[in-house]
Design a protein around this motif. Structure first.
Motif, PDB file in Angstrom:
ATOM      1  N   GLU A   1      -8.964   8.001   1.959  1.00 47.57           N
ATOM      2  CA  GLU A   1      -7.595   7.683   2.371  1.00 47.57           C
ATOM      3  C   GLU A   1      -7.367   6.189   2.173  1.00 47.57           C
ATOM      4  O   GLU A   1      -8.156   5.368   2.662  1.00 47.57           O
ATOM      5  CB  GLU A   1      -7.426   8.064   3.841  1.00 47.57           C
ATOM      6  CG  GLU A   1      -6.004   7.875   4.333  1.00 47.57           C
ATOM      7  CD  GLU A   1      -5.877   8.223   5.809  1.00 47.57           C
ATOM      8  OE1 GLU A   1      -6.655   9.064   6.311  1.00 47.57           O
ATOM      9  OE2 GLU A   1      -5.012   7.625   6.461  1.00 47.57           O
ATOM     10  N   ALA A   2      -6.320   5.869   1.471  1.00 45.45           N
ATOM     11  CA  ALA A   2      -6.034   4.451   1.217  1.00 45.45           C
ATOM     12  C   ALA A   2      -5.369   3.830   2.438  1.00 45.45           C
ATOM     13  O   ALA A   2      -4.568   4.475   3.117  1.00 45.45           O
ATOM     14  CB  ALA A   2      -5.151   4.303  -0.003  1.00 45.45           C
ATOM     15  N   GLU A   3      -5.733   2.589   2.679  1.00 43.24           N
ATOM     16  CA  GLU A   3      -5.164   1.881   3.821  1.00 43.24           C
ATOM     17  C   GLU A   3      -4.128   0.880   3.333  1.00 43.24           C
ATOM     18  O   GLU A   3      -4.352   0.202   2.322  1.00 43.24           O
ATOM     19  CB  GLU A   3      -6.296   1.126   4.528  1.00 43.24           C
ATOM     20  CG  GLU A   3      -5.822   0.323   5.705  1.00 43.24           C
ATOM     21  CD  GLU A   3      -6.976  -0.444   6.340  1.00 43.24           C
ATOM     22  OE1 GLU A   3      -7.908  -0.838   5.622  1.00 43.24           O
ATOM     23  OE2 GLU A   3      -6.915  -0.662   7.561  1.00 43.24           O
TER      24      GLU A   3
ATOM     25  N   VAL B   1      -2.429  -2.492   3.093  1.00 42.15           N
ATOM     26  CA  VAL B   1      -2.811  -3.875   3.354  1.00 42.15           C
ATOM     27  C   VAL B   1      -1.644  -4.763   2.960  1.00 42.15           C
ATOM     28  O   VAL B   1      -1.019  -4.542   1.906  1.00 42.15           O
ATOM     29  CB  VAL B   1      -4.077  -4.253   2.552  1.00 42.15           C
ATOM     30  CG1 VAL B   1      -4.465  -5.691   2.785  1.00 42.15           C
ATOM     31  CG2 VAL B   1      -5.231  -3.337   2.933  1.00 42.15           C
TER      32      VAL B   1
ATOM     33  N   LYS C   1      -2.662 -10.323   2.327  1.00 46.78           N
ATOM     34  CA  LYS C   1      -4.111 -10.124   2.508  1.00 46.78           C
ATOM     35  C   LYS C   1      -4.772  -9.432   1.325  1.00 46.78           C
ATOM     36  O   LYS C   1      -5.999  -9.471   1.195  1.00 46.78           O
ATOM     37  CB  LYS C   1      -4.357  -9.269   3.763  1.00 46.78           C
ATOM     38  CG  LYS C   1      -3.937  -9.910   5.058  1.00 46.78           C
ATOM     39  CD  LYS C   1      -5.061 -10.680   5.676  1.00 46.78           C
ATOM     40  CE  LYS C   1      -4.673 -11.171   7.060  1.00 46.78           C
ATOM     41  NZ  LYS C   1      -5.666 -12.039   7.637  1.00 46.78           N
TER      42      LYS C   1
ATOM     43  N   THR D   1     -15.558  -6.079   1.904  1.00 44.68           N
ATOM     44  CA  THR D   1     -14.412  -5.210   2.185  1.00 44.68           C
ATOM     45  C   THR D   1     -13.590  -4.864   0.958  1.00 44.68           C
ATOM     46  O   THR D   1     -12.524  -4.282   1.094  1.00 44.68           O
ATOM     47  CB  THR D   1     -13.485  -5.870   3.222  1.00 44.68           C
ATOM     48  OG1 THR D   1     -13.062  -7.122   2.681  1.00 44.68           O
ATOM     49  CG2 THR D   1     -14.181  -6.087   4.525  1.00 44.68           C
ATOM     50  N   ALA D   2     -14.060  -5.215  -0.221  1.00 47.58           N
ATOM     51  CA  ALA D   2     -13.294  -4.881  -1.431  1.00 47.58           C
ATOM     52  C   ALA D   2     -13.050  -3.370  -1.476  1.00 47.58           C
ATOM     53  O   ALA D   2     -13.968  -2.589  -1.197  1.00 47.58           O
ATOM     54  CB  ALA D   2     -14.071  -5.329  -2.656  1.00 47.58           C
TER      55      ALA D   2
ATOM     56  N   SER E   1     -12.935   0.391  -2.335  1.00 44.54           N
ATOM     57  CA  SER E   1     -13.854   1.195  -3.139  1.00 44.54           C
ATOM     58  C   SER E   1     -13.283   2.605  -3.227  1.00 44.54           C
ATOM     59  O   SER E   1     -12.244   2.903  -2.632  1.00 44.54           O
ATOM     60  CB  SER E   1     -15.235   1.215  -2.484  1.00 44.54           C
ATOM     61  OG  SER E   1     -15.146   1.804  -1.215  1.00 44.54           O
TER      62      SER E   1
ATOM     63  N   TYR F   1     -13.165   3.823   0.263  1.00 47.68           N
ATOM     64  CA  TYR F   1     -12.224   3.072   1.098  1.00 47.68           C
ATOM     65  C   TYR F   1     -11.170   2.377   0.231  1.00 47.68           C
ATOM     66  O   TYR F   1     -11.197   1.158   0.075  1.00 47.68           O
ATOM     67  CB  TYR F   1     -12.969   2.044   1.939  1.00 47.68           C
ATOM     68  CG  TYR F   1     -13.939   2.665   2.897  1.00 47.68           C
ATOM     69  CD1 TYR F   1     -13.473   3.433   3.964  1.00 47.68           C
ATOM     70  CD2 TYR F   1     -15.305   2.528   2.737  1.00 47.68           C
ATOM     71  CE1 TYR F   1     -14.362   4.037   4.832  1.00 47.68           C
ATOM     72  CE2 TYR F   1     -16.199   3.129   3.602  1.00 47.68           C
ATOM     73  CZ  TYR F   1     -15.714   3.875   4.652  1.00 47.68           C
ATOM     74  OH  TYR F   1     -16.586   4.472   5.506  1.00 47.68           O
ATOM     75  N   PRO F   2     -10.241   3.135  -0.331  1.00 48.46           N
ATOM     76  CA  PRO F   2      -9.210   2.502  -1.161  1.00 48.46           C
ATOM     77  C   PRO F   2      -8.178   1.780  -0.290  1.00 48.46           C
ATOM     78  O   PRO F   2      -8.141   1.961   0.935  1.00 48.46           O
ATOM     79  CB  PRO F   2      -8.555   3.685  -1.887  1.00 48.46           C
ATOM     80  CG  PRO F   2      -9.256   4.916  -1.432  1.00 48.46           C
ATOM     81  CD  PRO F   2     -10.088   4.580  -0.253  1.00 48.46           C
TER      82      PRO F   2
END
Lengths: 258, 307
Positions: free
Chosen positions: A133-135, A137, A141, A151-152, A154, A157-158
């Motif tokens: 699930e993409a967050e 941002v 930031k 935290t790039a 991936s 963690y898109p």
């Protein structure tokens, strides 16, 4: 089960929009001059529906605060749950249309055939396989995030940032036409009280019209709809008492709920 | 992540490599930790609220890094041959070393870190000592004598290994009647124990990312035991942590977020800090591997006579 389904159909057979309009006309129709045309009613109905829809989110937030202050209960006293359910009625999950590489258009009438109120989740796939699930941002930031080792974004963690009418997904491996889905809350459709003209020019309600659209709000919001439309209609025909009545009733309703 | 069936565990469900899941039950993945934290410790009714997932991810990874540095006992080992250049390049996930050993004749011999510098940079100097510069303003460099002689074997060692000058150059004659004293034989009163080691020596150049050996290590097998930070070269799907530390990580992330958030009451931060500290203590005890069997083996020697 059959009887329940029948009852459900019966309920749906009586559109809320006609009931609301009849009530409005009944309240306004003093000395036969309180008439509002179907087009005016549709305009007021749309505004009233948006007001109430928007208010769901503020009400929900207040109720969460109340819960945290231990001023709310569980079970039947769990009013926040009711709001959640009403909001979820407008929840849809659709594939976003690709703009360019890892850029995708936000939901809109042109791309997903509905406008969005808020994006709740952005789901990322590669080759039809769910990755993460993409967050969201913020733009201030996202550059820092992309350059951070720890935290790039991936595949698991898109992240995405929002610019204008599209979102940019990171990492850029998400670049397929069907790679991105969004679960979002759409706006309610604009209500449309449709009619046919009878002999003396009096419009008669016609639910079968192709462009007919009932209110999409919960039935218990019918009272609020009446009060809100009454305020607009009262102002329209310069019947200040009607507008005041609508406003007072609305305030009383809110006080009761709080 | 779902639990594995025994077929998946033992045979990787027929896929290669078949041992991919062996021992995996000891660990909980980074994905699970972040998901569980977001689900259980973050939300409208939790102390942690309105925090971005990337912050949780950051603190989780930082926690795992810290645990890898000292609490975990997960030492990696890499064996490489040291060639004539006497250099052992540090592994890509190297953070710190535990032990460097020479593997020879079936024995693993722990090596001693040289207390003296064994490698240096050098500037190109003219006969009068002036320096030369490149067009971009940097000084021209050359190989240092220290490095050249170390590699060629001309450098002497203060250690008692083959490079020790005293072993080879001592001559017993009329001018040097006590030359035998320099040999490593008999009782050596006043022996410097710090340098009393026969094996090759090494020194780690952290910035250059290499281990520099003395010339006695040429063409020998070297085993480096080291610790990493557990980040698995940036592949998030491989990052995991022992289950003994799972609860500690949740407490750690919670504390870090609350501690860095504006307006959180001090007593809440203190509670989170104590929670985290005690869980770390518990986890360290749990993973310390104090087994009665091992204690018994050690204690069996308690009545042994000292000669």
């Amino acid at each position: 089960m059959t009887s329940f389904f029948f009852a459900y159909l019966c309920v749906k057979e009586v559109p809320m929009i006609n009931s609301v309009r009849n009530t409005i006309l009944a309240i306004l129709n003093k000395n036969n001059y309180g008439y509002i045309s179907p087009s005016d009613f549709n305009l007021f109905a749309k505004q009233a529906q948006l007001d109430i829809f928007d208010d769901y989110f503020y009400q929900y937030n207040q109720l969460i605060n109340k819960e945290n202050a231990r001023l709310s209960g569980t079970g039947y006293a769990d009013v926040a749950k009711g709001y959640e359910e009403v909001i979820d009625m407008f929840s849809v999950t659709k594939t976003l249309t690709q703009n360019l590489l890892n850029q995708y258009f936000l939901p809109s009438q042109n791309t997903t055939s509905d406008d969005y109120y808020l994006i709740n989740r952005v789901l990322c796939f590669t080759g039809g396989l769910y990755q993460g699930e993409a967050e969201k941002v913020s733009n201030s930031k996202i550059t820092l995030l992309n350059t951070s080792n720890l935290t790039a974004p991936s595949l698991i963690y898109p992240a995405y940032s929002l610019q204008g009418s599209f979102i940019t997904i990171f990492p850029a491996q998400f670049n397929g036409a069907t790679d991105i889905q969004a679960q979002y809350i759409r706006y309610p459709k604009a209500p449309n009280w449709t009619y046919i003209n009878v002999a003396n020019g009096e419009p008669a309600f016609n639910q079968s019209s192709a462009d007919f659209q009932d209110f999409e709000l919960s039935p218990d919001d019918e009272t609020s709809l009446v009060f809100k439309i009454l305020q607009y209609a009262g102002m329209s025909i310069r019947e200040i008492q009607a507008a005041q009545f609508g406003a007072e009733q609305e305030v009383m309703e809110e006080q009761k709920e709080n | 992540m779902a639990y594995l069936s025994e077929y998946q565990y033992y045979d990787n469900a027929g896929a290669a490599p078949s041992n991919a899941n062996w021992g995996s039950y000891q660990y909980v993945s980074l994905t699970d930790i972040v998901n569980n934290f977001m689900l259980m410790y973050s939300g409208n009714h939790s102390l942690v609220n309105n925090e971005e997932r990337y912050k949780v991810l950051f603190h989780t990874k930082r926690g795992i890094q810290e645990l890898n540095y000292d609490a975990f006992k997960e030492v990696k080992a890499l064996e490489l041959k040291v060639f004539d250049n006497l250099v052992f390049t540090l592994p890509s996930d190297y953070v710190n070393w535990v032990r460097v050993s020479l593997y020879k004749d079936g024995y693993l011999r722990p090596l001693t870190e040289n207390i003296q510098v064994n490698s240096a940079a050098s500037y190109l100097q003219s006969a009068t000592g002036t320096l030369s510069f490149n067009t971009d303003g940097t000084v021209q460099t050359t190989s240092s004598t220290l490095d050249t002689e170390r590699v060629s074997g001309a450098q002497r060692s203060i250690y008692l290994n083959k490079n020790n000058g005293d072993n080879n150059s001592a001559v017993i004659n009329a001018d040097n009647p006590d030359g035998w004293r320099d040999y490593n034989i008999g009782a050596r009163y006043g022996l410097n124990t710090e340098t009393a080691n026969f094996n090759p020596t090494f020194r780690i150049n952290k910035k250059a990312g290499v281990i520099n050996f003395d010339s006695t290590m040429a063409n020998e097998q070297c085993v480096l035991e080291y610790i990493s930070d557990g980040m698995e070269s940036g592949n998030d799907s491989l990052v995991s942590v022992n289950k003994m530390f799972e609860e500690y990580l949740y407490a750690y992330v919670k504390y870090e977020i609350l501690n860095n958030k504006f307006g959180v009451q001090e007593y809440i931060i203190n509670r989170a800090r104590k929670d985290k500290s005690s869980l770390l203590r518990n986890a360290k005890i749990r993973i310390s591997d104090i087994h009665p069997g091992r204690l018994l083996m050690s204690l069996r020697g308690q009545n042994k006579w000292l000669k």
